[in-house]
Scaffold this motif. Structure first.
Motif, PDB file in Angstrom:
ATOM      1  N   UNK A 104      -5.082   6.213  28.881  1.00  0.00           N
ATOM      2  CA  UNK A 104      -4.101   4.902  28.433  1.00  0.00           C
ATOM      3  C   UNK A 104      -3.246   5.741  27.500  1.00  0.00           C
ATOM      4  N   UNK A 105      -2.261   6.590  27.971  1.00  0.00           N
ATOM      5  CA  UNK A 105      -1.377   7.216  26.892  1.00  0.00           C
ATOM      6  C   UNK A 105      -0.450   6.588  26.069  1.00  0.00           C
ATOM      7  N   UNK A 106      -0.400   5.360  26.189  1.00  0.00           N
ATOM      8  CA  UNK A 106       0.235   4.509  24.944  1.00  0.00           C
ATOM      9  C   UNK A 106      -0.690   3.737  24.356  1.00  0.00           C
ATOM     10  N   UNK A 107      -1.966   3.649  24.325  1.00  0.00           N
ATOM     11  CA  UNK A 107      -2.759   3.325  23.422  1.00  0.00           C
ATOM     12  C   UNK A 107      -2.650   3.917  22.003  1.00  0.00           C
ATOM     13  N   UNK A 108      -2.752   3.088  20.830  1.00  0.00           N
ATOM     14  CA  UNK A 108      -2.272   3.551  19.547  1.00  0.00           C
ATOM     15  C   UNK A 108      -3.451   4.808  19.320  1.00  0.00           C
ATOM     16  N   UNK A 109      -4.428   5.169  19.882  1.00  0.00           N
ATOM     17  CA  UNK A 109      -5.271   6.298  19.395  1.00  0.00           C
ATOM     18  C   UNK A 109      -4.673   7.441  20.319  1.00  0.00           C
ATOM     19  N   UNK A 110      -3.793   7.246  21.002  1.00  0.00           N
ATOM     20  CA  UNK A 110      -3.160   8.477  21.660  1.00  0.00           C
ATOM     21  C   UNK A 110      -1.975   9.291  20.967  1.00  0.00           C
ATOM     22  N   UNK A 111      -1.371   8.579  19.999  1.00  0.00           N
ATOM     23  CA  UNK A 111      -0.081   8.903  19.245  1.00  0.00           C
ATOM     24  C   UNK A 111      -0.759   9.887  17.949  1.00  0.00           C
ATOM     25  N   UNK A 112      -0.290  10.912  18.006  1.00  0.00           N
ATOM     26  CA  UNK A 112      -0.999  11.839  16.904  1.00  0.00           C
ATOM     27  C   UNK A 112       0.003  11.774  15.505  1.00  0.00           C
ATOM     28  N   UNK A 113      -0.583  12.041  14.677  1.00  0.00           N
ATOM     29  CA  UNK A 113       0.201  11.945  13.243  1.00  0.00           C
ATOM     30  C   UNK A 113       0.037  13.350  12.784  1.00  0.00           C
ATOM     31  N   UNK A 114      -0.675  14.475  13.377  1.00  0.00           N
ATOM     32  CA  UNK A 114      -1.079  15.735  12.958  1.00  0.00           C
ATOM     33  C   UNK A 114       0.158  16.551  12.565  1.00  0.00           C
ATOM     34  N   UNK A 115       0.158  17.323  11.667  1.00  0.00           N
ATOM     35  CA  UNK A 115       1.215  18.451  11.438  1.00  0.00           C
ATOM     36  C   UNK A 115       0.552  19.775  11.425  1.00  0.00           C
ATOM     37  N   UNK A 116       1.085  20.754  12.167  1.00  0.00           N
ATOM     38  CA  UNK A 116       0.366  21.928  12.362  1.00  0.00           C
ATOM     39  C   UNK A 116       1.658  23.008  12.142  1.00  0.00           C
ATOM     40  N   UNK A 117       1.114  24.145  11.438  1.00  0.00           N
ATOM     41  CA  UNK A 117       2.149  25.385  11.389  1.00  0.00           C
ATOM     42  C   UNK A 117       1.366  26.427  12.070  1.00  0.00           C
ATOM     43  N   UNK A 118       2.176  27.112  13.154  1.00  0.00           N
ATOM     44  CA  UNK A 118       1.649  28.362  13.803  1.00  0.00           C
ATOM     45  C   UNK A 118       2.413  29.453  13.404  1.00  0.00           C
ATOM     46  N   UNK A 119       1.629  30.484  12.628  1.00  0.00           N
ATOM     47  CA  UNK A 119       2.414  31.585  12.122  1.00  0.00           C
ATOM     48  C   UNK A 119       2.560  32.659  13.351  1.00  0.00           C
ATOM     49  N   UNK A 120       3.668  32.931  13.837  1.00  0.00           N
ATOM     50  CA  UNK A 120       3.894  33.859  15.025  1.00  0.00           C
ATOM     51  C   UNK A 120       3.721  35.252  14.820  1.00  0.00           C
ATOM     52  N   UNK A 121       3.745  35.592  13.642  1.00  0.00           N
ATOM     53  CA  UNK A 121       3.418  36.998  13.188  1.00  0.00           C
ATOM     54  C   UNK A 121       2.138  37.600  13.110  1.00  0.00           C
ATOM     55  N   UNK A 122       1.098  36.529  12.658  1.00  0.00           N
ATOM     56  CA  UNK A 122      -0.184  36.945  12.607  1.00  0.00           C
ATOM     57  C   UNK A 122      -1.196  35.969  13.309  1.00  0.00           C
ATOM     58  N   UNK A 123      -0.602  34.799  14.310  1.00  0.00           N
ATOM     59  CA  UNK A 123      -1.385  34.381  15.073  1.00  0.00           C
ATOM     60  C   UNK A 123      -2.453  33.089  14.528  1.00  0.00           C
ATOM     61  N   UNK A 124      -2.285  32.910  13.193  1.00  0.00           N
ATOM     62  CA  UNK A 124      -2.851  32.034  12.504  1.00  0.00           C
ATOM     63  C   UNK A 124      -2.406  30.519  12.313  1.00  0.00           C
ATOM     64  N   UNK A 125      -3.144  29.426  12.388  1.00  0.00           N
ATOM     65  CA  UNK A 125      -2.609  28.248  12.345  1.00  0.00           C
ATOM     66  C   UNK A 125      -3.091  27.522  10.959  1.00  0.00           C
ATOM     67  N   UNK A 126      -2.467  26.640  10.505  1.00  0.00           N
ATOM     68  CA  UNK A 126      -2.644  25.699   9.238  1.00  0.00           C
ATOM     69  C   UNK A 126      -2.318  24.412   9.473  1.00  0.00           C
ATOM     70  N   UNK A 127      -3.093  23.327   9.148  1.00  0.00           N
ATOM     71  CA  UNK A 127      -2.722  22.162   9.136  1.00  0.00           C
ATOM     72  C   UNK A 127      -2.125  21.576   7.676  1.00  0.00           C
ATOM     73  N   UNK A 128      -1.157  20.722   7.781  1.00  0.00           N
ATOM     74  CA  UNK A 128      -0.514  20.197   6.772  1.00  0.00           C
ATOM     75  C   UNK A 128      -0.805  18.597   6.764  1.00  0.00           C
ATOM     76  N   UNK A 129      -0.348  18.149   5.698  1.00  0.00           N
ATOM     77  CA  UNK A 129      -0.740  16.729   5.499  1.00  0.00           C
ATOM     78  C   UNK A 129       0.085  15.772   6.974  1.00  0.00           C
ATOM     79  N   UNK A 130      -0.638  14.804   7.292  1.00  0.00           N
ATOM     80  CA  UNK A 130      -0.239  14.265   8.457  1.00  0.00           C
ATOM     81  C   UNK A 130       0.869  13.035   8.320  1.00  0.00           C
ATOM     82  N   UNK A 131       1.465  12.802   9.328  1.00  0.00           N
ATOM     83  CA  UNK A 131       2.517  11.703   9.018  1.00  0.00           C
ATOM     84  C   UNK A 131       2.145  10.464   8.744  1.00  0.00           C
TER      85      UNK A 131
END
Length: 167
Positions: A104-131
């Motif tokens: 159910x792609x339009x259900x509230x639970x399907x909308x993400x508030x996530x914010x992620x940063x992917x560093x292309x130089x070293x392949x790492x990821x980090x999570x930032x505060x959500x929207x």
């Protein structure tokens, strides 16, 4: 199917220009900073989501006339499958929100508030505060070296989804 086409300003037909390594949908094309290239980021495919990045050199290879394409795969930090707002800052790809791609792609639970940063130089990821709330298909624009504006998109609403007017 991943085919790319080009149209010259004086032409009346589209011509083949190359083919992405990974056919995809719901992806984003963004300009590679400081280069004459585009990056095809994320999207949906049989291989996964938000993991494959392809770099398309916009100047055709001299011998073949086709565009040069490089592809690499990154760690997938999020369960979001598509419709993220993406921004590139130097070697970092920022991903804001998106849709989790459930039945159910339009259900509230399907909308993400996530914010992620992917560093292309070293392949790492980090999570930032959500929207403040989940959204998909938003637009993003840099305001200065330290801030971006995230606006619009679709968000949850009673009975489905609605356009967002905040920014």
């Amino acid at each position: 199917d991943g085919r790319m086409l080009q149209l010259a300003a004086t032409a009346d037909t589209w011509q083949p220009a190359g083919q992405l390594v990974l056919p995809r949908l719901f992806h984003r094309l963004v300009a590679a900073p400081g280069e004459n290239a585009l990056l095809a980021l994320g999207g949906a495919s049989q291989r996964g989501h938000m993991r494959s990045i392809e770099r398309v050199e916009l100047a055709p290879a001299a011998a073949s006339g086709e565009l040069r394409i490089d592809e690499w795969t990154l760690p997938a930090p999020s369960v979001v499958t598509h419709r993220q707002a993406l921004w590139i800052d130097g070697d970092t790809v920022w991903a804001f929100g998106g849709n989790r791609g459930g039945a159910d792609r339009f259900a509230a639970r399907e909308f993400a508030a996530d914010v992620w940063a992917v560093d292309l130089a070293n392949g790492t990821t980090r999570r930032s505060p959500p929207q403040p709330h989940g959204r998909q298909s938003a637009a993003i624009a840099p305001l200065d070296q330290h801030r971006v504006l995230l606006l619009g998109g679709l968000g949850p609403h009673a009975g489905g989804a609605q356009s967002l007017a905040d920014g």
